[in-house]
Scaffold this motif. Structure first.
Motif, short mmCIF file in Angstrom:
data_model
loop_
_atom_site.label_atom_id
_atom_site.label_comp_id
_atom_site.label_asym_id
_atom_site.label_seq_id
_atom_site.Cartn_x
_atom_site.Cartn_y
_atom_site.Cartn_z
N GLU A 461 0.81 -1.22 0.00
CA GLU A 461 0.00 0.00 0.00
C GLU A 461 0.84 1.27 0.00
O GLU A 461 0.28 2.38 0.04
CB GLU A 461 -0.94 -0.02 1.20
CG GLU A 461 -1.98 -1.15 1.12
CD GLU A 461 -2.93 -1.16 2.30
OE1 GLU A 461 -2.75 -0.32 3.21
OE2 GLU A 461 -3.84 -2.01 2.33
N LYS A 466 2.94 1.17 -5.41
CA LYS A 466 1.81 1.36 -6.33
C LYS A 466 2.25 2.08 -7.60
O LYS A 466 1.88 1.69 -8.72
CB LYS A 466 0.70 2.16 -5.63
CG LYS A 466 -0.14 1.36 -4.66
CD LYS A 466 -1.00 0.34 -5.41
CE LYS A 466 -1.93 -0.43 -4.49
NZ LYS A 466 -3.00 0.40 -3.94
N ASP A 512 -4.96 1.07 -8.51
CA ASP A 512 -4.51 2.21 -7.71
C ASP A 512 -5.31 2.32 -6.42
O ASP A 512 -4.79 2.71 -5.38
CB ASP A 512 -4.62 3.50 -8.53
CG ASP A 512 -3.91 4.67 -7.86
OD1 ASP A 512 -2.93 4.41 -7.12
OD2 ASP A 512 -4.34 5.81 -8.05
#
Length: 568
Positions: A461, A466, A512
């Motif tokens: 995360e 990402k 995302d």
């Protein structure tokens, strides 16, 4: 005066004689190629898609018949043309003929090369007729690539077998050495990798090493064409090495002691080395099967006792073959056997007993410059297995979090090595500030491992993770995606070009916003059912299909909506 039938110190008479005597070898190879690959295309024995798959498999040398011919044909050709060497009487007789050793050697080598060349060219001509107009959508480079790759690979095997012919003193030894030399490096490295992986937790094996040392194993594992950059370099290396082997064999042939023909080998020290290698490799293979008997790792004592007994038996068998006698039980042989014991003991010390501390080694955060990480959370049923999901983490916090996750893996090793239907894959490569690297690969079950999941969730995360993963998706090509119809054809070819852009955009937005908990939810199911639920998986129970579908609706709503709209 030189013979009119001599060109470049080659006797046309000898070449014709060899081809006339051993014509059955290239004919058998042609027949095997023809029946397995060409005949089904002529009679159209199956549906178009099946024939396309079989032809692609054959021209990639992934078909086991084609791969077998690639290995057996050069060895048989070498055995045939150099059969006169194996035996003191025939070797002396043929060398008494009015031919120099150079002419004998070159004529024999050329005879074998022609036997290899003819069936490949004739089969190539058959394929050229049947595949004209790219009838099976294999691409114009598929056939010439197969011909060139096959000839180079076969030439390499033939060169190795020729060296075996020169150093061997009998046909039996020639056959064994040809097979041993051609398979020694890849088989040894493969078995060592498997054995080490079984005992060293996190061992980052080297599958490439076991494939590139032999063109046969490389053919089996390679999916590129000859004209691909890296593949081209590898084949050129094979070609160069084959020429070097032919030259070395020629040099050895000119100094061949004919009086030793009939012995197992004409070079004494080579026979000793082969015996030790044979016993070592045999012991490792036998030990691996003992260790994994019944699918579970067994106690250490049976492994050590079994390996000790097998090392002695393999060495004695090798000595019997070398000396062509059963009377090998004497003190001098037992003394030489200690070399096998030393090699096996050293190998077991590095693997079974982990004397170097490989399993528990985790670098300090201050020593790490960056980390290359490859996990399988992106493999959500959309990407092919060869899609690159590697990312390079450089932020200190992520490096520290990954090191902490690695420490937890090591500390919880006993709970993570159990088999699982859905194992997690992690490839970790630390780039240290001193220029060194530490590589580890894990295939583990994390079911119920909340501490580990929470630790990895911090990495997943993070903004850096990402961002890098989204960049990988943006770079994805059409070939990276996996959507199939009922017949197994690529569905994306039947969809408009605009669909790919929509799919990538939808995936980018969903990924995302995805949390680690959602990624684990998809990862614990089989997402292939989702992406092909209207086409390829009709046998999946409705309850399972609905369960997975509901998870996917919540986790990737944009991708789900697009697929549902397009595929229905």
């Amino acid at each position: 005066m030189k013979s009119k039938k001599s060109f470049c110190n080659i006797s046309a008479v000898l070449v014709k004689r060899n081809l006339k005597r051993f014509w059955l070898i290239p004919f058998a190879a042609f027949l095997a190629y023809f029946i397995k690959g060409v005949l089904p295309l002529i009679v159209k024995s199956s549906k178009y898609e099946i024939l396309r798959y079989l032809t692609d498999d054959a021209l990639s040398n992934h078909d086991y018949v084609y791969l077998g011919v690639l290995m057996v044909l050069p060895i048989c050709a070498s055995i045939a043309v150099f059969s006169y060497l194996h035996g003191n009487a025939p070797a002396t007789a043929i060398h008494a003929m009015p031919f120099s050793r150079k002419k004998l050697y070159r004529s024999s080598v050329l005879s074998g090369l022609i036997m290899i060349l003819l069936p490949v060219l004739f089969i190539g001509a058959c394929y050229a007729v049947l595949l004209r107009g790219d009838a099976y959508e294999l691409g114009p480079e598929a056939l010439p690539s197969w011909i060139i790759r096959t000839l180079i690979s076969a030439f390499f095997v033939y060169a190795v077998s020729t060296l075996a012919a020169v150093v061997a003193g009998s046909i039996v030894t020639h056959i064994l050495l040809a097979m041993f030399f051609n398979g020694l490096l890849p088989i040894t490295i493969y078995i060592i990798n498997k054995f080490t992986y079984a005992f060293l937790f996190g061992y980052a094996n080297s599958p490439l090493a076991s494939s590139i040392f032999s063109p046969v194993s490389f053919e089996r594992s390679s999916y590129g064409t000859f004209f691909n950059g890296d593949t081209l370099l590898i084949y050129l290396a094979y070609l160069l090495f084959a020429f070097i082997l032919i030259w070395c064999s020629a040099a050895a042939y000119r100094r061949l002691p004919l009086e030793k023909e009939g012995n197992a080998t004409v070079i004494t020290w080579l026979g000793e080395i082969v015996c030790i290698l044979f016993a070592f490799v045999g012991t490792i293979i036998f030990g691996f099967f003992i260790a994994c008997w019944g699918g579970e790792m067994i106690n250490l004592l049976p492994l050590l006792i079994g390996s000790l007994i097998s090392s002695f038996l393999f060495y004695i068998i090798a000595r019997m073959i070398l000396e062509k006698s059963l009377a090998v039980f004497r003190p001098a042989v037992f003394k030489k056997y200690t070399a096998v014991l030393v090699a096996v003991a050293l190998f077991f010390g590095l693997t079974v007993f982990d004397l170097t501390g490989y399993t528990t080694k985790v670098p300090e955060a201050g020593a790490v410059k960056s980390v290359t990480l490859d996990d399988d959370f992106l493999q959500t049923g959309i990407f092919q297995d060869f899609f690159s999901s590697e990312i390079v983490l450089t932020e200190k916090e992520n490096v520290q979090n990954l090191i902490e996750f690695h420490r937890l893996l090591v500390e919880n090793k006993a709970d993570l090595t159990e088999r699982s239907d859905a194992p997690y894959y992690f490839n970790i490569n630390y780039h240290l500030k001193d220029g060194k690297e530490i590589k580890r690969t894990y295939q583990i079950s994390m079911d119920g491992q909340k501490t580990l999941l929470d630790a990895y969730g911090k990495i997943f995360e993070s903004r850096e993770y990402k961002h890098l993963t989204l960049d990988n998706i943006k770079r994805a090509q059409t070939s990276d995606f996996r959507l199939m119809d009922k017949g197994g054809a690529i569905l994306l070819k039947k969809l408009p070009d605009s669909f790919m852009h929509k799919l990538k955009d939808a995936l980018l937005e969903d990924y995302d916003a995805m949390t680690f908990t959602q990624a684990v939810a998809i990862r614990s199911k089989d997402p292939d059912y989702v992406l092909n639920y209207t086409t390829n998986y009709a046998d999946v129970p409705d309850a399972v299909r609905e369960d997975v579908l509901n998870i996917y609706k919540k986790t990737c709503p944009r991708v789900y909506s697009l697929l549902a709209e397009t595929l229905q």
